[in-house]
Design a protein around this motif. Sequence first.
Motif, PDB file in Angstrom:
ATOM      1  N   ASP A 212       0.822  -1.216   0.000  1.00  0.00           N
ATOM      2  CA  ASP A 212       0.000   0.000   0.000  1.00  0.00           C
ATOM      3  C   ASP A 212       0.849   1.256   0.000  1.00  0.00           C
ATOM      4  O   ASP A 212       0.472   2.266  -0.577  1.00  0.00           O
ATOM      5  CB  ASP A 212      -0.923   0.000   1.219  1.00  0.00           C
ATOM      6  CG  ASP A 212      -2.361  -0.228   0.808  1.00  0.00           C
ATOM      7  OD1 ASP A 212      -2.633  -0.302  -0.412  1.00  0.00           O
ATOM      8  OD2 ASP A 212      -3.228  -0.326   1.694  1.00  0.00           O
ATOM      9  N   ALA A 213       1.998   1.177   0.666  1.00  0.00           N
ATOM     10  CA  ALA A 213       2.876   2.347   0.748  1.00  0.00           C
ATOM     11  C   ALA A 213       3.270   2.808  -0.656  1.00  0.00           C
ATOM     12  O   ALA A 213       3.446   3.998  -0.900  1.00  0.00           O
ATOM     13  CB  ALA A 213       4.120   2.017   1.573  1.00  0.00           C
ATOM     14  N   ILE A 214       3.392   1.854  -1.571  1.00  0.00           N
ATOM     15  CA  ILE A 214       3.734   2.220  -2.952  1.00  0.00           C
ATOM     16  C   ILE A 214       2.476   2.482  -3.781  1.00  0.00           C
ATOM     17  O   ILE A 214       2.360   3.501  -4.447  1.00  0.00           O
ATOM     18  CB  ILE A 214       4.563   1.093  -3.622  1.00  0.00           C
ATOM     19  CG1 ILE A 214       5.842   0.844  -2.810  1.00  0.00           C
ATOM     20  CG2 ILE A 214       4.903   1.458  -5.057  1.00  0.00           C
ATOM     21  CD1 ILE A 214       6.530  -0.439  -3.170  1.00  0.00           C
TER      22      ILE A 214
ATOM     23  N   HIS B  82       0.665   5.646  -3.126  1.00  0.00           N
ATOM     24  CA  HIS B  82       1.507   6.841  -3.121  1.00  0.00           C
ATOM     25  C   HIS B  82       1.034   7.799  -4.220  1.00  0.00           C
ATOM     26  O   HIS B  82       0.702   7.378  -5.328  1.00  0.00           O
ATOM     27  CB  HIS B  82       2.967   6.445  -3.370  1.00  0.00           C
ATOM     28  CG  HIS B  82       3.933   7.555  -3.128  1.00  0.00           C
ATOM     29  ND1 HIS B  82       4.241   8.460  -4.103  1.00  0.00           N
ATOM     30  CD2 HIS B  82       4.638   7.905  -2.029  1.00  0.00           C
ATOM     31  CE1 HIS B  82       5.113   9.334  -3.610  1.00  0.00           C
ATOM     32  NE2 HIS B  82       5.360   9.022  -2.350  1.00  0.00           N
TER      33      HIS B  82
ATOM     34  N   ARG C 259      -2.106   7.533   5.777  1.00  0.00           N
ATOM     35  CA  ARG C 259      -1.532   8.406   4.751  1.00  0.00           C
ATOM     36  C   ARG C 259      -2.307   9.715   4.751  1.00  0.00           C
ATOM     37  O   ARG C 259      -3.461   9.758   4.342  1.00  0.00           O
ATOM     38  CB  ARG C 259      -1.621   7.736   3.382  1.00  0.00           C
ATOM     39  CG  ARG C 259      -0.897   8.520   2.291  1.00  0.00           C
ATOM     40  CD  ARG C 259      -1.076   7.881   0.953  1.00  0.00           C
ATOM     41  NE  ARG C 259      -0.281   6.682   0.764  1.00  0.00           N
ATOM     42  CZ  ARG C 259       1.038   6.681   0.548  1.00  0.00           C
ATOM     43  NH1 ARG C 259       1.707   7.808   0.526  1.00  0.00           N
ATOM     44  NH2 ARG C 259       1.679   5.558   0.359  1.00  0.00           N
TER      45      ARG C 259
ATOM     46  N   ARG D 227      -8.856  -0.408   6.535  1.00  0.00           N
ATOM     47  CA  ARG D 227      -8.390   0.834   5.950  1.00  0.00           C
ATOM     48  C   ARG D 227      -9.517   1.480   5.170  1.00  0.00           C
ATOM     49  O   ARG D 227     -10.252   0.811   4.453  1.00  0.00           O
ATOM     50  CB  ARG D 227      -7.254   0.553   4.988  1.00  0.00           C
ATOM     51  CG  ARG D 227      -6.010   0.238   5.677  1.00  0.00           C
ATOM     52  CD  ARG D 227      -5.196  -0.728   4.878  1.00  0.00           C
ATOM     53  NE  ARG D 227      -3.974  -0.948   5.618  1.00  0.00           N
ATOM     54  CZ  ARG D 227      -2.969  -0.087   5.582  1.00  0.00           C
ATOM     55  NH1 ARG D 227      -2.999   0.963   4.809  1.00  0.00           N
ATOM     56  NH2 ARG D 227      -1.900  -0.293   6.306  1.00  0.00           N
TER      57      ARG D 227
END
Lengths: 759, 76
Positions: A305-307, A310, B43, B56
């Motif tokens: 998910d971090a990628i 982004h 995020r 999420r």
Amino acid sequence: MSLATEHAAYTIALIGNPNTGKSTLFGALSGVRQRTGNYPGVTVERKLGELTHAGRRITLVDLPGTYSLSARSPDEMIAVDVLLGRRPDVPPPDVVLCVVSADSLERHLYLVSQVLELGRPVVVALTMTDLAQGRGMEIDPEQLSRRLGVPVVEVQARRGLGLERLKDALVTAANQPPPSPPTLFPEVFQAEVEELRGWIEAATTGDRNGASGETRTGPARFPRYLAERLILDVGGSLERGIAISGGARQTLTERLAAARNRLADAGCPIPAIEAANRYQWAAKVLEGVVSGRGEPASSWGDRIDAILTHKIWGTILLALILTVMFNAVFAWAQIPMDAIESAFDALSGALVAALPEGALRSLLVDGVLAGCSAILVFLPQIFILFFFLTCLEESGYLARAAYLMDRWMIHVGLSGRSFIPLLSSFACAIPGIMATRVIENRNDRLTTILIAPLMSCSARLPVYTLMIAAFIPPRTYLGGWLNLQGLTLLAMYLLGILVAAAMALLLKRTRLRGSRPGFLMELPVYRWPPLRVVVHRMFDRGWDFVQNAGTIIFAVSIVMWGLLYYPRLGPEELAPLVAEKQRLEQALMQEADDPSTPAEELAASLELVSNRIEGLQKRQSFLGRMGRWIEPAVRPLGWDWRIGSAVIAAFPAREIVVSTIGVIFDVGSDVEEGEGQSRLTEALQAARWPDTGRPLFGVPVALSIMVFFALCAQCASTLAVIGRETESVAWPVFTFVYMTTLAYLAALVTYQAASWLAA
Amino acid sequence: LIPLSRLRAGQSGRVGQVRGKLDVVHRLQEMGLFDGAAVEMVRPGSPCIIKLHGQRLGFRMDDLAHVMIHLGSAAS
């Protein structure tokens, strides 16, 4: 309904949050083919399934996935009505099967608390326990069952575990009285609900005896749950849906306002008490049921998910994924498509050899076979498209794509929620338009519906494919990773998107003005898309296409053949040409004995005469007359009457244009020719303007046809669905007019600009 | 009490109050943003990703509703 049949058959309704595996469970229970998914909003249609267990016939009703039974969106309204037995097309459910996922039990119990209030027997299916265990959570189903007062069955539908126990529990529950509803709200609230219910019953007695008085329990009571919802749902959509007379409606509004004020004074603010009390109840139910939580969700999912989410890398990856997908649709499908085409070529060649010339041979070769080939040749592309879409959907990626796209969608006044309906519209606008039901804001939903048909659906693909294969040179760049043909295809898709964005902006600024919509969407846990589901859906969609679009294409192919074949010219009109043809044929026969005259020359002039006969014939046909009639209007687009005729023929469904072009350009061409390369492609490349002899097609004409089809509204089914979903005649008419106008203008500009550049 | 949008990545807290148009607020509460619910910012941005009840959610503030957060560690 007699008692005997009532005991023989049960109706069971399935309800659950999105991403609980409800659709998979439905498929596993009934074995019925249906679309399954793991992003919000895929199951918008009512689906029915049949199964037999312990000698009982069971009808399963799959309800749309929903977070709440609050009757605010159309999906929830349908679910509430089915569960309360208020829909005439579905029998009242004997049992409600509520699907909850173990990994977010607390939130899913919110829906369970609402289902328990309906007063019907309930069975809870607990899914994804393996996922929860992987995160270090243990759930005690027996304990949960005791707390809820209803059976709880652990199932893993993908592996078929627990299904028999679930069926047993369903049949048992159907024969037992419903559980007593939990006490969720304070006394003062309950009292208001009962009072309101009594008042509504009194106000509607007159209507009730006439219309729906003959339910099973005699005079039906107004459901307690609806009375509760009337107080809780401050938006008023349910209030407007209640069938009472005008005067009573006024009183109802006043009563609701007064009740809410009284409750607020008593320390029960509406609607805040609903969530507070239900979640409080859920927390209490789960005490001691769930143990060992606290372990974070799978860390590899976090890293992915971090990628993928982004702002920059995620967006680049999304663009890359979509590019590869559309390139693959074009490139991978080429070999099977060629194979299908040559098979049909061989077949029609055999038919031409076996049958005498005449109406029957022409019907079989140019009508029936051409029609079949036009359908089957698109199957490879549809398979590949759905392979990709299903993989993205099942893996949980599509929700991330919606999240990423939200920041773009907001610029045209829509939210990321509109992204999935619009993406589905790339396959077909019809499921896309139906998927807009998850958009709560009416103006957003309407805007999404109106621009959805601008997304290039799979029916446009044939047009693009044909034109690109024939006229766009197959240049490659970057070592074969990109090719001009694929890029042209991508450009057509982008055109639809850009025009859709402009239209959305225009609509949201004018007629459908509204505040900026919010965005809240679940990002489901990443999972490997199960191959069985992917393959199943691929074939399902392909079969769907053959069945629905295919039958229309086939029927229209036959009709178009007729319009092009009749009326036949009389012998006197053709006499000079026929005489010439016979003379040449005879000369060619003698040629075998006499090698002095050049055979090629004779054969060439024979073909010329044959084609002139065919040309004359087609000009005089019904379709040819229509095409010639509109030729002045389409001439500025670079089209002749033949293309015009094909476009007319494609008004009911745009995919027809290819088979019609096939019939118009193919008739008279030698079917034995064109080995390896498509017969139709060659026919188009060989087509000329009759007056000047210049090639009819070229890159500008091919582009103008593609642009026209990218933007036009030639799909009767889509317009019908828009009519149904907007409950109006005006919106589909508007859609047709605006899209056709845009298509014409854009094709005009494209042709003129491309010709100017080429000159 | 600070707005949800002010949370930094990895910061967590509890929902203190959801303000705004009643039916929008109702929907947010249904999805789990009820008073006292533990929220973690995964995020930040618009839209942001938050973690709520182990799940999420992609979320963008509505013009019509604001989520206020009690800062502090909130072990779910």
